[in-house]
Each structure stands twice: as structure tokens, then as C-alpha cells.
Design an enzyme around this catalytic site. Structure first.
Site, mmCIF file in Angstrom:
data_model
loop_
_atom_site.group_PDB
_atom_site.id
_atom_site.type_symbol
_atom_site.label_atom_id
_atom_site.label_comp_id
_atom_site.label_asym_id
_atom_site.label_seq_id
_atom_site.Cartn_x
_atom_site.Cartn_y
_atom_site.Cartn_z
ATOM 1 N N LYS A 116 -18.502 -9.757 0.415
ATOM 2 C CA LYS A 116 -17.710 -9.043 1.421
ATOM 3 C C LYS A 116 -17.582 -7.571 1.057
ATOM 4 C CE LYS A 116 -13.195 -7.677 2.462
ATOM 5 N NZ LYS A 116 -12.239 -6.872 1.661
ATOM 6 N N ASN A 117 -17.296 -7.275 -0.211
ATOM 7 C CA ASN A 117 -17.075 -5.885 -0.600
ATOM 8 C C ASN A 117 -18.349 -5.043 -0.492
ATOM 9 O OD1 ASN A 117 -14.356 -6.280 -1.113
ATOM 10 N ND2 ASN A 117 -14.656 -6.721 -3.277
ATOM 11 N N ARG A 151 -9.229 -1.749 5.523
ATOM 12 C CA ARG A 151 -9.273 -0.637 4.570
ATOM 13 C C ARG A 151 -10.645 0.028 4.553
ATOM 14 N NH1 ARG A 151 -5.585 2.583 2.154
ATOM 15 N NH2 ARG A 151 -6.328 3.328 0.141
ATOM 16 N N CYS A 161 -5.232 -4.631 4.390
ATOM 17 C CA CYS A 161 -4.291 -5.570 3.787
ATOM 18 C C CYS A 161 -3.102 -4.837 3.171
ATOM 19 C CB CYS A 161 -5.004 -6.414 2.726
ATOM 20 S SG CYS A 161 -6.053 -5.463 1.613
ATOM 21 N N PRO A 185 -3.297 5.075 -1.723
ATOM 22 C CA PRO A 185 -3.655 6.387 -1.182
ATOM 23 C C PRO A 185 -5.151 6.656 -1.284
ATOM 24 C CG PRO A 185 -2.663 6.601 -3.359
ATOM 25 C CD PRO A 185 -2.514 5.163 -2.972
ATOM 26 N N ILE A 186 -5.621 7.586 -0.449
ATOM 27 C CA ILE A 186 -7.034 7.967 -0.469
ATOM 28 C C ILE A 186 -7.197 9.398 -0.967
ATOM 29 C CG2 ILE A 186 -7.667 6.336 1.346
ATOM 30 C CD1 ILE A 186 -7.758 8.727 3.280
ATOM 31 N N ASP A 187 -6.242 9.846 -1.785
ATOM 32 C CA ASP A 187 -6.292 11.231 -2.246
ATOM 33 C C ASP A 187 -7.531 11.517 -3.088
ATOM 34 O OD1 ASP A 187 -4.846 9.443 -4.005
ATOM 35 O OD2 ASP A 187 -4.450 11.169 -5.293
#
Length: 282
Positions: free
Chosen positions: A23-24, A93, A117, A123-125
Site C-alpha cells: 500500500k505504501n 495522507r 488517518c 506536519p508537512i513542514d
């Protein structure tokens, strides 16, 4: 009743089970195909909801997608870089991989912040700092992120922690950046190796995937390819643990043993009897 699972215990597990594809890997590979200028054919694509959502997002970008079981054929020839501002973006995500892929190819992307999820703050910093290091400008207005670059240029990027998502997103954008990009303290997970393998088939110049230092030499174009997605190591490990706990002669097939070496090592120390094949564990 759809959200209820009943388990009747005290049964000995035996027989064979085939592990699904990863899946990933799939959720990173599907957004990356927007970087191709030709048809990409994927085999062993898991038939899960996240994949269906990503396919809908590809179609919103005017990408032609044909699905036949676990085979997905994607033609991005007529892609249109429209804003991804719909609820599908917030359903998972992995939608954030469109940031790196579209920024790399078009030098512009505008989309909602990713959803997915509920695992606490995620965070996506690091992703955004990586894009900035490559020369991108970022503006955020509420839940909308817009990223632009006149030109992407390679740079040395150190990740504060080994984030899988940031490693992949920076790697995607860097494929079309001028010069060399080095990602230090990169994540090492198998899905990064799988994505790198596919991108290299398409003409990318990526080295070091699976180690803590990845180098990407930018190219001007990526072609199409055929690619098989790797098996899911988490699913494989789950079946193997279940078999070790309450099984009697169970064979788990479609496994890459190298991806679960640490688990197998611990089970051997617990005196679990294991027979390892090239793509199976008994």
C-alpha cells in the site's frame, strides 16, 4: 454491521496465504506518474480505497486511467495541472505526493492540505522546507497550499528526522531540478527503493535509495515504463506473527524476506521454526 468484525478464537491456523502488494508503495507511485510523458503500466496494484481516491485525483488532472483487476494503465499525455481543491485530497495522507510530482513537472501546484488517518499531529513542514531549498515559494491560505518556482535547482537538504513522506516528496521534485540534490538523513523504507526503481526506469538519475543519503541528478524528461509493485512487508509480518502465535504449518507467500529481516531475527530468537524461500516464509 459493516463496521463490526467478529473473531471466533481457539482455532489453529494452517495452510497458505498470499500477501498483497505494498500500500505504501502504491500511494507514492500513483501520484508520481504525472511526471511521465508516456504511458505507465503498473502491475500488482492493491485494490484498496486509497488507490481508488488517487485514481480519481489523477482523472481530475485529465490523466487517462484504465483499471483491469490489479493492473493499472496510466496515460498522462494530456494532463492539465488544475488545482486539486476537492474532498478527495483530504481523504488520505498520501495525496501530498502530488505536491512534489506536480511541482517538479509544472513548477506550480495548488491544492488542499492532505487529510488521512487520525494519528495525531503529522506536519508537512519538512516537505515544504525541502521544496524551498530547491527554490520554491510557498503560500498558505487556510487549508490551501500554493507552491511556485521559476526554476528548481538542486541543493543539499538535511532532514531533521528520517521522514518517509518528506524523502519521497523532495525526491520527486528534485527529479526535474537543475543540478544535483542530496537528501541526508533520508528515510530507508522499501517503498522509497520501489519508487526510486520505477523512476529510474523512466529515466531519472537517483542513487542511494534505501540508505541515509540519496542523490538525485535532475533530468528534463521522464518516459513511460512497466513496473510491478513490491509485496507489503507489514501485511507479511502480520500473517507471520499470527502463524507463530497460533499456527501449525503455515506458508506465507509473495514475501521479500530482506524487507522483514529484523522481524524474522526476533522470531528465530524466540525459537519459532522458520523455513525461508526466495519469496516465501513457512
Amino acid at each position: 454491521m459493516d463496521d463490526l468484525i467478529r473473531i471466533k478464537g481457539k482455532n489453529i491456523l494452517h495452510g497458505e496465504v498470499i500477501v498483497s502488494s505494498c500500500k505504501n508503495s502504491a500511494v507514492a507511485i500513483l501520484p508520481s506518474v504525472v511526471m511521465a510523458s508516456e504511458i505507465v503500466k503498473l502491475y500488482d496494484v492493491p485494490e484498496i480505497e486509497d488507490v481508488k481516491v488517487l485514481i480519481r485525483l489523477l482523472k481530475q488532472l485529465n490523466v487517462d486511467v484504465r483499471v483491469e483487476g490489479d493492473e493499472v494503465t496510466i496515460d498522462p499525455t494530456d494532463i492539465c495541472n488544475v488545482d486539486l481543491l476537492n474532498e478527495d485530497v483530504m481523504k488520505l495522507r498520501a495525496s501530498y505526493y502530488f505536491m512534489g510530482a506536480l511541482l517538479g513537472r509544472f513548477k506550480h501546484v495548488r491544492m488542499y492540505s492532505p487529510g488521512g488517518c487520525n494519528l495525531g499531529p503529522r506536519p508537512i513542514d519538512l516537505h515544504l522546507k525541502g521544496f524551498q531549498a530547491l527554490g520554491a515559494n510557498i503560500q498558505q491560505d487556510g487549508n490551501v497550499i500554493e507552491i511556485n518556482a521559476e526554476e528548481l535547482k538542486g541543493d543539499d537538504i538535511y532532514l531533521d528526522f528520517a521522514s518517509v513522506g518528506a524523502t519521497i516528496n523532495i525526491m520527486l521534485a528534485a527529479c526535474f531540478a537543475k543540478g544535483r540534490t542530496t537528501i541526508e538523513n533520508a528515510a530507508k523504507e522499501p517503498e522509497i527503493i520501489d519508487l526510486s526503481s520505477m523512476l529510474n526506469k523512466m529515466g531519472a538519475q537517483i542513487r542511494g535509495a534505501g540508505t541515509s543519503e540519496i542523490t538525485i541528478d535532475g533530468v528534463s524528461r521522464l518516459k513511460g515504463c512497466i513496473h510491478d509493485i513490491i509485496p507489503d512487508r507489514i501485511e507479511a509480518g502480520t500473517y507471520i506473527i499470527a502463524a507463530a502465535a497460533c499456527g501449525d504449518d503455515v506458508t506465507v507467500r509473495n514475501v521479500i524476506p530482506q524487507h522483514i529481516e529484523s522481524l524474522l531475527s526476533k522470531l528465530k530468537k524466540m525459537d519459532v521454526k522458520l523455513e525461508q524461500g526466495s519469496d516465501s516464509i513457512r
